[in-house]
Design an enzyme around this catalytic site. Structure first.
Site, short mmCIF file in Angstrom:
data_model
loop_
_atom_site.label_atom_id
_atom_site.label_comp_id
_atom_site.label_asym_id
_atom_site.label_seq_id
_atom_site.Cartn_x
_atom_site.Cartn_y
_atom_site.Cartn_z
N SER A 30 0.85 -1.18 0.00
CA SER A 30 0.00 0.00 0.00
C SER A 30 0.89 1.24 0.00
O SER A 30 0.88 2.03 0.93
CB SER A 30 -0.86 -0.08 1.28
N GLU A 31 1.69 1.37 -1.06
CA GLU A 31 2.71 2.44 -1.05
C GLU A 31 2.10 3.82 -0.86
O GLU A 31 2.65 4.65 -0.15
CB GLU A 31 3.53 2.42 -2.34
N PHE B 66 11.33 -1.58 -4.30
CA PHE B 66 11.93 -1.30 -5.60
C PHE B 66 11.43 0.09 -6.01
O PHE B 66 10.24 0.37 -5.88
CB PHE B 66 11.49 -2.33 -6.65
N HIS C 292 11.68 -3.87 -12.49
CA HIS C 292 12.33 -3.88 -11.17
C HIS C 292 13.81 -3.51 -11.29
O HIS C 292 14.63 -3.97 -10.49
CB HIS C 292 12.25 -5.26 -10.51
#
Lengths: 358, 336
Positions: B59-60, B83, B129
């Protein structure tokens, strides 16, 4: 398929859709246990918000306010009821429709109008404007112009209070449209998970900008119907009744202060004007608009106070006193200087703004 | 000086800040119980407990926003973006919220938060990534951006980042996590933000590097027949103009080596400044050695070709010194 769509004229002209009429006012709320002086105070606050915002609108028409404004005309009871139930050190987070919340927390309307006019004496020295009213000394932690962002930030403030053990509660206001963006769901999930002392208040004014909320939301009550997904109770209230808002706020804020976690409140209300300065709001059925104007929160509150024995003359005096204060604030704002270019380079980095980069 | 891996230097810097300042808190995905997927928060949960070291949902936006709010109200959060690409779903919180809070509170609110993120290619993590993406942040006034180039400066830079009153993005080249170095530790070991480090002195050319490319530049200088001065910028916002201008004023030649796409990479800012300030003094055009404008490839051979390597940097710099003219990049047939 196309024939079927043409059968519903509302798909082409929202003003032709069936009106969404308000629930009737609740005279029984006269009996809510609220001190009469608190009620008179809430009447005054609603007047102050209404008259200041109407003045802001007039100043816009005089070309003294640049950019845009988003008014809360018709929605004053929500800001008023919540602010009245908050402690001075509690935090408010609001949206770009934030004049009401800023004023309700006690911001000086001189500084509010000066900010709208871009003057040096404004809350943010004329660098924020209508969409960004902020007054941290009064616990008003900002008006945020990106939908949903501030729900996540409000959680951080709530968590910080929890960590620091201050007992502060954060109240975060947003519109019905916000319930469809990811930030809403991330934030409510987070708050429920960490039992944060935060109250989320959805001001459901039935329109997401220019679009009826029910056309873009798969549930009837955009916030309340989603609460159970996060283990929260559905709290659906009449947002045009300051007393109902106030008792709801008291309960939710007390719960949060006791460490029992967040509450998600949906307060149903109506935006009497358009979304922003640019929007005349022609997409609303006229019957609907009239019904909601009849349910104007200040008009109803006025009637309630009369029923409760407050003399008409006292209410008139309050309204007149507010009008005088708004006039004074207007004069103050108009007479204030515009910020000089030296202000352009400040308040960016903590260690000295642009100079520091050299 | 203790010898440790870069991820250990990072964990120790956070732990030392947490010991000296009770308002420092750490959260992110898998940072508590697991100690971080790259072991950069190892041991913090045991020492500081679950109040100060917390696992979050995936849940950035939610937790980066929480960091903004917590920082604005008395805490000093250190959050991990596993990342750097994951910042994409939360960028608003960084560039439009966190970095504007001070401005939109008339200077009354500071936002002392640190966003740590692993960056870069070289480990076969492919297109989603492996990017560095610092250009997302560079033109957002209110933020600072720094990067470790190894264990040696990871500790000192991170301590400064956490102590800083503004939001700081701290980049960690992923392929260096396991590389050991001698690390100066303790409260005197903080490295000020905005200060470059002359890694190696030289006379013929200045090579400016940042993050993962510092090692590439040092290796090139060690193999070179010419004398190269290597500058590790350490911080991109604000970057150390003085150090770079002084060096190039002496060497008269500038090479910038970047792990990012050629177009609009951070080196363009350095090149512009130097070319403008030292116009007429330069003996060669400013050379930028970068990746091509393509996504990061997966396969090892392609990924090696993609990254600016020591031999590529050497070939390009040699051409510049020998001809006084600009070599084409390899993808346009230039020397490699």
């Amino acid at each position: 398929m196309s024939t079927e769509m043409r059968a519903d004229p509302g798909l082409y002209d929202y003003a032709l859709r069936p009106p969404r009429l308000p629930d009737p006012p609740k005279p029984e709320n006269d009996h809510l246990p609220i001190d009469i002086e608190v009620r008179v105070g809430m009447y005054e606050m609603q007047q102050l918000i209404r008259q200041t915002e109407k003045r802001a609108h007039d100043l816009f028409l005089q070309n003294l306010v640049k950019g845009t404004t988003h008014l809360s005309l018709g929605m004053e009871a929500i800001a008023t009821g919540f602010a009245r139930a908050m402690r001075p050190d509690d935090y408010t987070f609001a949206t770009y429709r934030g004049h009401a919340h800023t004023i309700a927390r006690g911001a000086d309307i001189k500084k509010v109008l000066a900010e709208l006019l871009g003057r040096e004496t404004g809350l943010l020295k004329g660098k924020g404007g209508s969409m960004h009213l902020t007054d941290v000394e009064h616990g008003m932690m900002g008006s945020y112009a990106i939908i949903g962002a501030h729900l996540c930030i409000a959680n951080g403030a709530a968590w910080s209070s929890q960590m620091r053990g201050t007992g502060q509660v954060t109240v975060c206001f947003f519109g019905d449209g916000t319930t469809n963006i990811g930030a809403f769901h991330e934030a409510v999930n987070f708050a429920a998970l960490w039992k944060l002392p935060v109250v989320f208040v959805c001001e459901n004014n039935l329109y997401m900008e220019y679009t009826p909320i029910d056309l873009v939301t798969p549930v009837e009550h955009p916030a309340a119907d989603r609460a159970s997904a996060y283990g929260l109770e559905a709290v659906l209230i009449d947002g045009n009744d300051a007393d109902e808002v106030y008792v709801t706020a008291e309960e939710a804020i007390s719960r949060a202060r006791r460490g029992e976690g967040p509450t998600l409140v949906e307060a149903v209300t109506y935006r009497q004007g358009g979304h922003s300065r640019a929007d005349p709001g022609k997409y609303r059925p006229s019957e609907e608009l009239q019904a909601w104007l009849d349910k104007d929160p200040i008009k109803l509150y006025h009637q309630r106070l009369l029923r409760l024995g407050v003399p008409e003359s006292r209410l008139t005096e309050i309204a007149q006193d507010v009008a005088r204060r708004v006039d004074e604030a207007t004069e103050f704002a108009k007479a204030s200087p515009r910020p000089g270019p030296e202000h352009l380079l400040t308040d960016v980095w903590a260690d000295g703004g642009s100079e520091w980069r050299n | 000086m203790p010898r440790m891996r870069m991820n250990q230097a990072i964990a120790q810097a956070i732990a030392d800040e947490m010991r000296s300042d009770p308002t420092v808190v750490v959260f992110g995905e898998d940072v508590a119980e697991a100690g971080g997927p790259f072991k950069t928060t190892d041991g913090l949960l045991i020492e500081f407990g679950p109040n100060r070291v917390r696992d979050t949902p995936i849940s950035e936006m939610g937790f980066l926003g929480a960091a903004v709010g917590a920082a604005a109200t008395g805490l000093r959060p250190v959050v991990e973006i596993m990342f750097i690409e994951f910042l994409g779903v939360a960028l608003d919180q960084l560039v439009t919220q966190g970095s504007k809070f001070r401005y939109l509170s008339a200077g009354k609110v500071t936002v002392p938060m640190t966003i740590r993120a692993s960056v870069g290619a070289g480990l076969g993590f492919a297109a989603q990534h492996s990017q560095t993406l610092e250009s997302w942040m560079l033109a957002s006034p209110g933020l600072k951006v720094a990067s470790a180039s190894g264990a040696e400066n990871a500790y000192g830079l991170l301590r400064s980042a956490i102590q800083d009153e503004d939001p700081v993005v701290f980049l960690e080249p992923r392929r260096l996590y396991a590389v050991r170095g001698d690390v100066k530790v303790g409260s005197n070991a903080a490295i000020p933000l905005g200060q470059a480090r002359i890694v190696r002195s030289g006379e013929d050319v200045t090579i400016v590097a940042f993050g993962s490319t510092v090692r590439v530049a040092v290796d090139a200088a060690e193999q070179a027949e010419f004398s190269a001065e290597i500058i590790d910028l350490q911080t991109l916002v604000p970057w150390d103009r003085q150090a770079v201008l002084e060096s190039v004023a002496r060497t008269k030649r500038l090479v910038i080596v970047e792990e990012n796409p050629y177009s609009f990479g951070w080196g363009t800012e350095i090149a512009t400044k130097v070319a403008s300030e030292l116009f007429g003094d330069l003996e060669a055009p400013v050379l930028r050695v970068t990746t091509p404008d393509v996504p990061v490839p997966f396969g090892k051979a392609l990924e090696e070709r993609f990254l600016p390597s020591t031999s590529y940097l050497l070939a390009q710099t040699r051409y510049l010194l020998e001809t006084g003219t600009l070599p084409r990049p390899w993808w346009e047939g230039g020397p490699t």
